[in-house]
Design a protein around this motif. Structure first.
Motif, PDB file in Angstrom:
ATOM      1  N   SER A 279       0.826  -1.212   0.000  1.00  0.00           N
ATOM      2  CA  SER A 279       0.000   0.000   0.000  1.00  0.00           C
ATOM      3  C   SER A 279       0.857   1.258   0.000  1.00  0.00           C
ATOM      4  CB  SER A 279      -0.922  -0.012   1.226  1.00  0.00           C
ATOM      5  OG  SER A 279      -1.662   1.190   1.310  1.00  0.00           O
ATOM      6  N   ALA A 280       1.948   1.223   0.784  1.00  0.00           N
ATOM      7  CA  ALA A 280       2.837   2.393   0.838  1.00  0.00           C
ATOM      8  C   ALA A 280       3.501   2.640  -0.506  1.00  0.00           C
ATOM      9  CB  ALA A 280       3.882   2.193   1.928  1.00  0.00           C
ATOM     10  N   PHE A 281       3.993   1.571  -1.146  1.00  0.00           N
ATOM     11  CA  PHE A 281       4.631   1.726  -2.459  1.00  0.00           C
ATOM     12  C   PHE A 281       3.642   2.257  -3.490  1.00  0.00           C
ATOM     13  CE2 PHE A 281       8.014  -1.600  -1.328  1.00  0.00           C
ATOM     14  CZ  PHE A 281       8.936  -0.604  -1.027  1.00  0.00           C
TER      15      PHE A 281
ATOM     16  N   VAL B 209       3.784  11.622   3.974  1.00  0.00           N
ATOM     17  CA  VAL B 209       4.404  11.470   5.289  1.00  0.00           C
ATOM     18  C   VAL B 209       3.406  11.041   6.365  1.00  0.00           C
ATOM     19  CG1 VAL B 209       5.640  12.653   7.135  1.00  0.00           C
ATOM     20  CG2 VAL B 209       6.331  12.987   4.754  1.00  0.00           C
ATOM     21  N   PRO B 210       2.247  11.716   6.529  1.00  0.00           N
ATOM     22  CA  PRO B 210       1.313  11.265   7.579  1.00  0.00           C
ATOM     23  C   PRO B 210       0.791   9.853   7.339  1.00  0.00           C
ATOM     24  CG  PRO B 210       0.773  13.475   6.861  1.00  0.00           C
ATOM     25  CD  PRO B 210       1.760  12.943   5.875  1.00  0.00           C
ATOM     26  N   SER B 211       0.516   9.504   6.068  1.00  0.00           N
ATOM     27  CA  SER B 211      -0.041   8.182   5.791  1.00  0.00           C
ATOM     28  C   SER B 211       0.970   7.070   6.041  1.00  0.00           C
ATOM     29  CB  SER B 211      -0.533   8.116   4.339  1.00  0.00           C
ATOM     30  OG  SER B 211       0.547   8.329   3.447  1.00  0.00           O
ATOM     31  N   LEU B 212       2.271   7.365   5.873  1.00  0.00           N
ATOM     32  CA  LEU B 212       3.297   6.368   6.160  1.00  0.00           C
ATOM     33  C   LEU B 212       3.682   6.331   7.630  1.00  0.00           C
ATOM     34  CD1 LEU B 212       5.726   6.727   3.110  1.00  0.00           C
ATOM     35  CD2 LEU B 212       3.816   5.157   3.415  1.00  0.00           C
ATOM     36  N   SER B 213       3.658   7.469   8.273  1.00  0.00           N
ATOM     37  CA  SER B 213       4.060   7.522   9.677  1.00  0.00           C
ATOM     38  C   SER B 213       3.078   6.806  10.590  1.00  0.00           C
ATOM     39  CB  SER B 213       4.202   8.982  10.131  1.00  0.00           C
ATOM     40  OG  SER B 213       2.941   9.637  10.068  1.00  0.00           O
TER      41      SER B 213
ATOM     42  N   LEU C 218      -6.616   9.745  -3.509  1.00  0.00           N
ATOM     43  CA  LEU C 218      -7.542   9.557  -2.390  1.00  0.00           C
ATOM     44  C   LEU C 218      -8.126   8.139  -2.336  1.00  0.00           C
ATOM     45  CD1 LEU C 218      -9.427  12.965  -2.632  1.00  0.00           C
ATOM     46  CD2 LEU C 218      -7.880  12.243  -0.798  1.00  0.00           C
ATOM     47  N   VAL C 219      -8.000   7.375  -3.417  1.00  0.00           N
ATOM     48  CA  VAL C 219      -8.589   6.035  -3.450  1.00  0.00           C
ATOM     49  C   VAL C 219      -7.858   5.081  -2.495  1.00  0.00           C
ATOM     50  CG1 VAL C 219      -9.121   4.044  -4.899  1.00  0.00           C
ATOM     51  CG2 VAL C 219      -9.480   6.363  -5.774  1.00  0.00           C
ATOM     52  N   PRO C 220      -6.532   4.889  -2.612  1.00  0.00           N
ATOM     53  CA  PRO C 220      -5.856   4.001  -1.643  1.00  0.00           C
ATOM     54  C   PRO C 220      -5.916   4.528  -0.218  1.00  0.00           C
ATOM     55  CG  PRO C 220      -4.237   5.148  -2.981  1.00  0.00           C
ATOM     56  CD  PRO C 220      -5.569   5.421  -3.611  1.00  0.00           C
ATOM     57  N   LEU C 221      -5.949   5.860  -0.058  1.00  0.00           N
ATOM     58  CA  LEU C 221      -6.062   6.416   1.287  1.00  0.00           C
ATOM     59  C   LEU C 221      -7.398   6.053   1.921  1.00  0.00           C
ATOM     60  CD1 LEU C 221      -4.511   9.964   0.696  1.00  0.00           C
ATOM     61  CD2 LEU C 221      -3.496   8.069   1.965  1.00  0.00           C
TER      62      LEU C 221
END
Length: 400
Positions: free
Chosen positions: A33-35, A63-67, A116-119
């Motif tokens: 998901s991160a990649f 950054v926020p979504s990975l942290s 915004l879809v994967p988020l």
């Protein structure tokens, strides 16, 4: 440190993070998901002219979504409200990206709204239905306000957003079903373990109780012979019998444990209905007056039923020897359409009622397992144990 060791450390780290957030997903899922998110944000940034500003906007999203996988969630509030860390920044960063039209390449396929879809999918999986749906609605509002119209149409982005939300719900439902299945399996394993422990305890209780009762009778006879100065041969004979009973008990304990073991070598069979005669003879040799009568073909009784009958008689004789030593005991075993075992002895002192004590409770449990009926209690001056097993598949039919 080798590359393989580093990869293993990354895997262990991600597995711990998933477990800490109660996520029943494979360790590579957050990595993938991160990649995917980084790749989509990178394309969206490169599609725009103002590189510096767009790089900043991309970092606000990424950054926020990975942290979220690196921020410790030991605090109670942070553990339950981790979504606050990335909800507003990711929406703001996406709006910032969409505020600049895609003009560098592929302007007809803007990647900024698709970020915004994967988020949304991740938010549904990680935070649940309510928070995930709230994030999907907020994403749709941001997309409606800031997304520029393209030849592919903004409606395509709304469709992708809806698909991401649906996929998140499917993964969430799968995780909950898997969690419920694991819990049910764990409970079933605990129940099976407890039932097996009870069964083993019942086997050992019946075996040891009977053997000790017989051994104590022999030791009592030997003590009296020595104390009263009688023939020493009688004391030696009683001690020899006590030793033989003890050795037979140890052999039966080993045999029982061997049967319970799944990896041990072949063992001798456990006692059955045909061994009740030997059980009666042991009681007689210890000085207990026991009359025994049997009718019917004992070989018709299945091995499992025979073991249950043997154990119930063993416990009944042990109770008679313990509570009424020296009193006459009457035992009858009849095999016809079903099986009936009766044990009677005079009451000496007081006896506990049915269900009190592990011995009577174990007998009742065995009778229930055999789908039979057991009654044990006082009738006038006699203590009676009556076991009735109706005809069923565990009683072998005589050969024609």
């Amino acid at each position: 440190m080798s590359v393989q060791d580093s990869a293993r450390d990354v895997r262990d780290f991600l597995e711990r993070r998933c477990r800490s957030k109660n996520l029943d997903i494979p360790w590579w899922a957050p990595l993938l998901s991160a990649f995917g998110l980084v790749a989509m944000v990178t394309v969206a940034v490169l599609q725009r002219e103002a590189a510096a500003d767009m790089v900043a906007a991309g970092l606000v999203v990424v950054v926020p979504s990975l942290s979220i996988f690196f921020i410790p969630n030991t605090g109670e509030w942070l553990k339950n409200h981790m979504w606050v860390v990335d909800l507003l920044p990711t929406l703001a960063g996406s709006a910032w990206l969409m505020s600049q039209p895609a003009s560098a390449f592929w302007p007809q396929h803007d990647f900024a709204p698709a970020v915004l879809v994967p988020l949304t999918l991740e938010m549904v999986v990680r935070e649940g239905f309510r928070t995930g749906t709230l994030y999907a609605i907020a994403s749709a509002v941001v997309m409606r306000i800031f997304a520029s119209d393209t030849p592919s149409g903004v409606g395509v982005h709304f469709l992708l957003l809806f698909v991401g939300w649906i996929l998140g719900l499917l993964i969430l439902a799968q995780m909950r079903a898997l969690r419920a299945e694991r819990q049910a399996r764990s409970q079933e394993h605990a129940r099976a373990t407890e039932a097996e422990r009870t069964r083993i305890a019942r086997e050992i209780h019946d075996l040891v109780g009977h053997s000790l009762s017989i051994t104590l009778l022999h030791l009592t006879a030997a003590r009296r012979s020595v104390a009263e100065g009688d023939d020493p041969d009688e004391a030696v004979s009683a001690l020899t019998e006590a030793e033989a009973v003890g050795r037979r008990a140890m052999a039966e304990i080993r045999r029982t444990i061997g049967v319970l073991s799944t990896s041990g070598p072949g063992t001798a069979p456990l006692p059955g209905a045909a061994d009740v005669v030997r059980l009666v003879e042991e009681g007689r040799s210890a000085g207990q007056t026991i009359t025994f009568a049997s009718s019917g073909d004992l070989t018709r009784i299945d091995a499992g039923v025979g073991l249950g009958i043997y154990r119930i008689l063993q416990e009944s004789l042990a109770n008679a020897i313990r509570h009424a030593p020296g009193a006459p005991v009457s035992v009858s075993l009849a095999v016809a359409d079903g099986v009936r075992l009766s044990v009677e002895n005079p009451i000496v002192g007081t006896r506990r009622g049915v269900g009190e004590g592990s011995g009577l409770a174990g007998m009742a449990a065995r009778a229930e397992q055999l789908r039979g009926r057991l009654s044990a209690g006082a009738e006038e001056s006699m203590w009676k144990v009556d076991l009735v097993i109706p005809p069923h598949c565990l009683v072998r039919k005589a050969l024609a």
